[in-house]
Design a protein around this motif. Structure first.
Motif, PDB file in Angstrom:
ATOM      1  N   ALA A   1      58.149   9.070  60.944  1.00 47.69           N
ATOM      2  CA  ALA A   1      59.595   9.312  60.804  1.00 47.69           C
ATOM      3  C   ALA A   1      60.066  10.395  61.767  1.00 47.69           C
ATOM      4  O   ALA A   1      61.250  10.529  62.024  1.00 47.69           O
ATOM      5  CB  ALA A   1      59.928   9.714  59.373  1.00 47.69           C
ATOM      6  N   THR A   2      59.130  11.168  62.291  1.00 45.02           N
ATOM      7  CA  THR A   2      59.508  12.318  63.100  1.00 45.02           C
ATOM      8  C   THR A   2      59.392  12.039  64.596  1.00 45.02           C
ATOM      9  O   THR A   2      59.561  12.938  65.408  1.00 45.02           O
ATOM     10  CB  THR A   2      58.610  13.522  62.765  1.00 45.02           C
ATOM     11  OG1 THR A   2      57.257  13.158  63.005  1.00 45.02           O
ATOM     12  CG2 THR A   2      58.763  13.949  61.315  1.00 45.02           C
ATOM     13  N   GLY A   3      59.090  10.802  64.970  1.00 48.53           N
ATOM     14  CA  GLY A   3      58.961  10.479  66.381  1.00 48.53           C
ATOM     15  C   GLY A   3      57.841  11.236  67.052  1.00 48.53           C
ATOM     16  O   GLY A   3      57.944  11.586  68.224  1.00 48.53           O
ATOM     17  N   GLY A   4      56.822  11.513  66.323  1.00 45.95           N
ATOM     18  CA  GLY A   4      55.660  12.173  66.910  1.00 45.95           C
ATOM     19  C   GLY A   4      55.645  13.681  66.748  1.00 45.95           C
ATOM     20  O   GLY A   4      54.620  14.313  66.972  1.00 45.95           O
ATOM     21  N   ALA A   5      56.782  14.274  66.361  1.00 50.66           N
ATOM     22  CA  ALA A   5      56.797  15.727  66.152  1.00 50.66           C
ATOM     23  C   ALA A   5      56.021  16.051  64.874  1.00 50.66           C
ATOM     24  O   ALA A   5      56.046  15.278  63.923  1.00 50.66           O
ATOM     25  CB  ALA A   5      58.229  16.232  66.036  1.00 50.66           C
ATOM     26  N   PRO A   6      55.330  17.191  64.853  1.00 53.59           N
ATOM     27  CA  PRO A   6      54.611  17.553  63.627  1.00 53.59           C
ATOM     28  C   PRO A   6      55.570  17.781  62.457  1.00 53.59           C
ATOM     29  O   PRO A   6      56.750  18.071  62.660  1.00 53.59           O
ATOM     30  CB  PRO A   6      53.892  18.859  63.995  1.00 53.59           C
ATOM     31  CG  PRO A   6      53.985  18.987  65.474  1.00 53.59           C
ATOM     32  CD  PRO A   6      55.174  18.193  65.909  1.00 53.59           C
ATOM     33  N   LEU A   7      55.047  17.623  61.251  1.00 54.98           N
ATOM     34  CA  LEU A   7      55.824  17.891  60.039  1.00 54.98           C
ATOM     35  C   LEU A   7      55.058  18.923  59.230  1.00 54.98           C
ATOM     36  O   LEU A   7      53.866  18.739  58.959  1.00 54.98           O
ATOM     37  CB  LEU A   7      55.978  16.606  59.219  1.00 54.98           C
ATOM     38  CG  LEU A   7      56.574  16.763  57.817  1.00 54.98           C
ATOM     39  CD1 LEU A   7      58.051  17.145  57.902  1.00 54.98           C
ATOM     40  CD2 LEU A   7      56.409  15.482  57.014  1.00 54.98           C
ATOM     41  N   GLN A   8      55.718  20.016  58.878  1.00 52.17           N
ATOM     42  CA  GLN A   8      55.033  21.021  58.065  1.00 52.17           C
ATOM     43  C   GLN A   8      55.755  21.177  56.728  1.00 52.17           C
ATOM     44  O   GLN A   8      56.977  21.098  56.644  1.00 52.17           O
ATOM     45  CB  GLN A   8      54.924  22.360  58.803  1.00 52.17           C
ATOM     46  CG  GLN A   8      56.248  22.991  59.192  1.00 52.17           C
ATOM     47  CD  GLN A   8      56.070  24.243  60.069  1.00 52.17           C
ATOM     48  OE1 GLN A   8      54.948  24.628  60.392  1.00 52.17           O
ATOM     49  NE2 GLN A   8      57.183  24.876  60.440  1.00 52.17           N
ATOM     50  N   VAL A   9      54.953  21.363  55.673  1.00 50.20           N
ATOM     51  CA  VAL A   9      55.488  21.586  54.339  1.00 50.20           C
ATOM     52  C   VAL A   9      55.236  23.046  53.975  1.00 50.20           C
ATOM     53  O   VAL A   9      54.106  23.523  54.072  1.00 50.20           O
ATOM     54  CB  VAL A   9      54.839  20.649  53.307  1.00 50.20           C
ATOM     55  CG1 VAL A   9      55.332  20.974  51.900  1.00 50.20           C
ATOM     56  CG2 VAL A   9      55.126  19.192  53.654  1.00 50.20           C
ATOM     57  N   ILE A  10      56.317  23.744  53.616  1.00 51.31           N
ATOM     58  CA  ILE A  10      56.231  25.189  53.381  1.00 51.31           C
ATOM     59  C   ILE A  10      56.689  25.501  51.960  1.00 51.31           C
ATOM     60  O   ILE A  10      57.774  25.100  51.548  1.00 51.31           O
ATOM     61  CB  ILE A  10      57.125  25.940  54.396  1.00 51.31           C
ATOM     62  CG1 ILE A  10      56.662  25.620  55.831  1.00 51.31           C
ATOM     63  CG2 ILE A  10      57.089  27.450  54.148  1.00 51.31           C
ATOM     64  CD1 ILE A  10      57.618  26.106  56.908  1.00 51.31           C
TER      65      ILE A  10
END
Ligand code: CU
Lengths: 152, 215
Positions: B103-112
């Motif tokens: 869903a992010t187009g390859g950008a990392p996703l971080q959960v904080i």
């Protein structure tokens, strides 16, 4: 003498039977404890109480050899804010149910020692205002992926 | 009487065809991009860039708005002694994160996970807590002022309740998950109740809208 004794005994028995019929008949089903990080120091317990009797019953607490203290709490959502409040007594209406479920009522289980482990079965005793005590066994399991979906 | 088109007429026809084609392309693009109002939780137009803040991550290192750049972030506020809503939400986030890679187009996703109880939730406590749900999760703490630097700009409600005589207390807090884009802008809110499929869908719609609007 023997006959009157027998009659008396019989009368007492009848009285007991009548009293028993009027007492709430509570069933506790589906008890489970949500696994939590040991560092949290608390776990939530859930179950459903069903009252098949003709009188309401009042749950006033619970205890377990596995926890230092157990309270009854109600989680709620008001304007997007999650709140949690202690309840000192909860009614199980005659012919009705009292559900403890994620996002709502829970047994707040403090300081499990050692911390509850997934798969473990833990004994709890539910305590009612009239002195009735109901033992239940709760299995420890993780929150399922959809566990939050039944909040209001 | 037959007529052959002049060069000028040909040029005009060609020009019109090009115009019609562009209009059609623009219309198609417009139609494919949903209206911002139809995307649940999207904050658009003019999403606010987060102001500078500083917090402490679960390893004790500094964490500022710079660490939100170049990746998508989902922020949830809570406290480790919370038995119900916090673990439910973190369990759902752990499940949802696995399905959000594309869903992010390859950008990392971080959960904080940001503590609203920083006095009790010190970094080692936060680390053990968040990693129980997902080893990739990041726990944030700091001083109460540092936490306020983040909660105030996102509109996160935090109310500590009076404690019992043994010192136990709970903290009421917003249950929403906040969506920050790779420009460190506050672009969306995922409101409670949280459930994996609806959270995944809402995040995906928000992220895809923002990515297309920026392309
Ligand atoms: Cu509680």
């Amino acid at each position: 003498m023997n006959i009157s004794r027998a009659l008396l005994a019989g009368g007492v028995l009848v009285l007991c039977a009548t009293a028993a019929a009027q007492e709430p008949e509570i069933a506790a089903t589906g008890a489970w404890i949500a696994a939590a990080p040991p560092v949290a120091g608390v776990n939530a317990g859930y179950l459903e109480l069903t009252n098949k009797g003709a009188q309401s019953a009042t749950l006033t607490g619970a205890e377990s050899p596995r926890f230092a203290r157990i309270e009854m709490h109600r989680s709620d959502m008001q304007n997007g804010v999650n709140t949690m409040r202690r309840e000192s007594a909860l009614e199980v209406p005659a012919g009705g149910t009292l559900p403890f479920a994620p996002g709502g009522l829970h047994l707040m289980l403090f300081s499990g020692a050692p911390p509850p482990r997934t798969g473990e079965s833990i004994p709890l005793t539910l305590i009612f205002a009239d002195g009735v005590r109901i033992p239940v066994t709760a299995e420890v399991r993780p929150f399922s992926p959809g566990a939050g979906s039944h909040q209001h | 009487m037959s007529s052959t088109p002049t060069g000028r007429q040909l040029a005009l026809a060609l020009g019109l065809a090009v115009l019609a084609g562009s209009a059609g392309f623009l219309l198609a693009r417009h139609a494919a991009q949903p209206q911002p109002g139809s995307i649940e939780g999207l904050i658009w137009p003019d999403p606010r860039a987060l102001a500078a803040f500083s917090a402490i991550d679960h390893d004790g290192g500094p964490f500022t708005e710079e660490k939100l750049k170049g990746r998508w972030s989902l922020l949830f506020f809570g406290f480790t002694h919370c038995p119900d809503i916090c673990p439910i939400t973190l369990s759902v986030l752990a499940q949802a994160r696995k399905g959000l890679g594309n869903a992010t187009g390859g950008a990392p996703l971080q959960v904080i996970f940001v503590t609203v109880d920083p006095e009790r939730d010190q970094p080692p406590q936060l680390k053990e807590y968040v990693r129980y749900f997902d080893p990739e999760f990041i726990g944030l703490g700091g001083t109460p002022e540092q936490i306020r630097g983040l909660t105030s700009q996102l509109g996160v409600a935090v109310m500590r309740n009076p404690g019992t005589p043994d010192g136990a207390y709970t903290v009421d807090h917003s249950a929403a998950v906040f969506v920050i884009d790779p420009g460190a802008r506050f672009v969306g809110v995922l409101s409670a109740p949280h459930e994996k499929d609806s959270m995944t869908l809402r995040f995906r719609n928000i992220a895809e809208f923002v990515r297309r609007a920026e392309s």
